[in-house]
Design a protein around this motif. Structure first.
Motif, PDB file in Angstrom:
ATOM      1  N   LEU A 307       0.830  -1.195   0.000  1.00  0.00           N
ATOM      2  CA  LEU A 307       0.000   0.000   0.000  1.00  0.00           C
ATOM      3  C   LEU A 307       0.866   1.247   0.000  1.00  0.00           C
ATOM      4  O   LEU A 307       1.953   1.261   0.593  1.00  0.00           O
ATOM      5  N   SER A 308       0.352   2.303  -0.609  1.00  0.00           N
ATOM      6  CA  SER A 308       1.029   3.595  -0.564  1.00  0.00           C
ATOM      7  C   SER A 308       0.656   4.306   0.718  1.00  0.00           C
ATOM      8  O   SER A 308      -0.276   3.924   1.417  1.00  0.00           O
ATOM      9  N   ALA A 309       1.357   5.378   1.036  1.00  0.00           N
ATOM     10  CA  ALA A 309       1.076   6.138   2.257  1.00  0.00           C
ATOM     11  C   ALA A 309      -0.336   6.703   2.245  1.00  0.00           C
ATOM     12  O   ALA A 309      -1.013   6.748   3.266  1.00  0.00           O
ATOM     13  N   ILE A 323       0.116  -3.481   3.730  1.00  0.00           N
ATOM     14  CA  ILE A 323      -0.326  -4.379   2.665  1.00  0.00           C
ATOM     15  C   ILE A 323      -1.844  -4.372   2.614  1.00  0.00           C
ATOM     16  O   ILE A 323      -2.517  -4.011   3.578  1.00  0.00           O
ATOM     17  N   ALA A 324      -2.349  -4.758   1.476  1.00  0.00           N
ATOM     18  CA  ALA A 324      -3.786  -4.970   1.314  1.00  0.00           C
ATOM     19  C   ALA A 324      -3.992  -6.365   0.754  1.00  0.00           C
ATOM     20  O   ALA A 324      -3.190  -6.860  -0.046  1.00  0.00           O
ATOM     21  N   GLY A 373     -11.553  -2.710  12.000  1.00  0.00           N
ATOM     22  CA  GLY A 373     -10.720  -1.519  11.955  1.00  0.00           C
ATOM     23  C   GLY A 373      -9.985  -1.331  10.647  1.00  0.00           C
ATOM     24  O   GLY A 373      -9.017  -0.566  10.567  1.00  0.00           O
ATOM     25  N   GLY A 374     -10.430  -2.007   9.598  1.00  0.00           N
ATOM     26  CA  GLY A 374      -9.780  -1.905   8.303  1.00  0.00           C
ATOM     27  C   GLY A 374     -10.574  -1.091   7.299  1.00  0.00           C
ATOM     28  O   GLY A 374     -11.570  -0.441   7.643  1.00  0.00           O
ATOM     29  N   LYS A 375     -10.142  -1.129   6.051  1.00  0.00           N
ATOM     30  CA  LYS A 375     -10.806  -0.421   4.960  1.00  0.00           C
ATOM     31  C   LYS A 375     -11.047  -1.375   3.798  1.00  0.00           C
ATOM     32  O   LYS A 375     -10.354  -2.383   3.656  1.00  0.00           O
ATOM     33  N   VAL A 376     -12.016  -1.044   2.955  1.00  0.00           N
ATOM     34  CA  VAL A 376     -12.287  -1.841   1.767  1.00  0.00           C
ATOM     35  C   VAL A 376     -12.617  -0.898   0.618  1.00  0.00           C
ATOM     36  O   VAL A 376     -13.294   0.112   0.806  1.00  0.00           O
ATOM     37  N   THR A 391      -8.057  -4.054   3.963  1.00  0.00           N
ATOM     38  CA  THR A 391      -6.952  -4.044   4.911  1.00  0.00           C
ATOM     39  C   THR A 391      -7.436  -4.494   6.273  1.00  0.00           C
ATOM     40  O   THR A 391      -8.629  -4.403   6.586  1.00  0.00           O
ATOM     41  N   LEU A 392      -6.510  -4.989   7.071  1.00  0.00           N
ATOM     42  CA  LEU A 392      -6.772  -5.371   8.452  1.00  0.00           C
ATOM     43  C   LEU A 392      -5.648  -4.801   9.307  1.00  0.00           C
ATOM     44  O   LEU A 392      -4.498  -4.773   8.859  1.00  0.00           O
TER      45      LEU A 392
END
Length: 400
Positions: A307-309, A323-324, A373-376, A391-392
């Motif tokens: 993953l990028s910043a 990472i994703a 607590g992640g994103k999708v 992400t986790l």
């Protein structure tokens, strides 16, 4: 039993003093979009500084079930107007959380607006907000009676389970019972009156039957969605690669004649709730399987990527987290102009004739990932496949 616990709390902490408010003229589509954007399960409807209605996720479900067209539909046409409210003057008098939760369940509601004598809404209490203000650690330190000496359940867990039971009962009662009657009538018509129906009538009967089956599936998916946030989470190390391989086997057995190349990176581990993460992968892989079904040759991948910043914005920056996980296919894809609608319940980017579905799967995925607590998110192009990322948080963010 929950009612035997003397649970007291600062009720003000359970009140959202900045509720989502719209006017009666607001379009339903706009209201739902704002609910999704703010992760809200309701909107309050206010006219001339007075509360006149509420529109909740349950109301949106009824709109869908009844087949009401959303185009140009105002919130005033479908909002709930028979309101149960809590006068602002009574807030300080409500001490027992069980009493208030029981009040919500008694009226079979999940939202309790707080209003002034003038009718102006000043806040809202929900079952979720009541549960969130319960802090088991603090409560256990101050009152050991909160713990069952045998099973050690926390008051929060029991209250959450009761909330889930109330929702499940509501869905079963309001939707399942009418569907059972429809199913019975279909059976009677098919068996006893089949010879009296012409081909057109028989076709209509088949369509009614197919749509009722679709509704049963929708109810099951909604119950699954409710269980996602209702069940306690159990964190453990999870072999995602192994899960994907198991789901691949299930899918290939449903259509063994299909030619699909699977690419699964081995040894991918994560830390989270095993049952919930399986639901995430099942939904993403089922979608990949479905949306590649029109291609004679298909490819489905599962792996990880850096993953990028910017993609990790708002999350702790660690090497573990940069990472994703992704699921990629080369299927029908979608127009990225509509990407923000992907995870909205009941919203679909393809027609039922193209690909069957009800728009619940990705909403469930989003809820589970957010619980962790992640994103999708997703990237795609029409007829160039789709790639779903999630992400986790790193292992260090959890404690056993």
């Amino acid at each position: 039993m929950l009612h035997s616990y003397p649970m007291y709390l600062n009720l003000d902490a359970a009140i959202n003093r900045d509720p989502l408010i719209v006017s009666p003229e607001t379009l339903v589509t706009e209201a739902i979009a704002r609910m999704i954007q703010l992760d809200s399960s309701y909107v309050l409807v206010q006219s001339q500084l007075s509360l006149v209605g509420i529109f909740t996720e349950r109301d949106s479900l009824k709109v869908i079930v009844e087949g009401i067209g959303l185009s140009g539909l105002a919130i005033a046409d479908v909002m709930t107007t028979e309101l149960i409210t809590l006068p602002a003057t009574e807030v300080e008098n409500v001490e027992n959380i069980v009493k208030l939760l029981s009040r919500l369940r008694q009226h079979r509601i999940r939202h309790l607006p707080v209003v002034e004598n003038s009718g102006r809404p000043t806040g809202i209490i929900t079952q979720n907000s009541l549960l969130q203000v319960l802090e088991p650690t603090t409560m256990l330190a101050n009152n050991q009676q909160l713990v069952d000496p045998v099973n050690h359940p926390t008051a929060q867990l029991q209250a959450t389970n009761q909330e889930l039971e109330a929702f499940a009962y509501s869905v079963s009662h309001e939707l399942s019972a009418p569907l059972r009657r429809i199913k019975s009538f279909i059976k009677v018509l098919s068996k006893d009156y089949h010879h009296q129906l012409d081909l057109k009538a028989q076709h209509y009967l088949q369509r009614i039957s197919a749509n009722s089956q679709h509704m049963w599936k929708l109810i099951d998916d909604l119950l699954e969605l409710s269980r996602v946030s209702g069940d306690p989470m159990h964190y453990q190390q999870v072999d995602l690669s192994k899960m994907v391989a198991e789901i691949r086997l299930e899918l290939t057995q449903t259509q063994p004649e299909r030619s699909v190349e699977w690419v699964i990176v081995k040894g991918i581990q994560a830390y989270g709730d095993s049952r919930l993460l399986r639901i995430v992968l099942q939904n993403l892989l089922h979608n990949a399987w479905k949306y590649t079904s029109h291609h004679p040759q298909a490819r489905i991948e599962f792996g990880v990527c850096p993953l990028s910043a910017s993609q990790t914005e708002g999350q702790e920056q660690t090497s573990d987290q940069a990472i994703a996980y992704f699921v990629r296919d080369d299927g029908a894809g979608f127009d990225m102009a509509y990407a923000d609608r992907l995870f909205i319940p009941f919203v679909r980017l393809h027609t039922e004739a193209e690909f069957p579905g009800n728009g619940i799967g990705l909403a469930t995925v989003k809820r589970i990932i957010h619980l962790h607590g992640g994103k999708v998110w997703a990237k795609s192009a029409i007829e160039q496949g789709a790639m779903f990322y999630f992400t986790l948080p790193p292992f260090t963010n959890y404690s056993l």
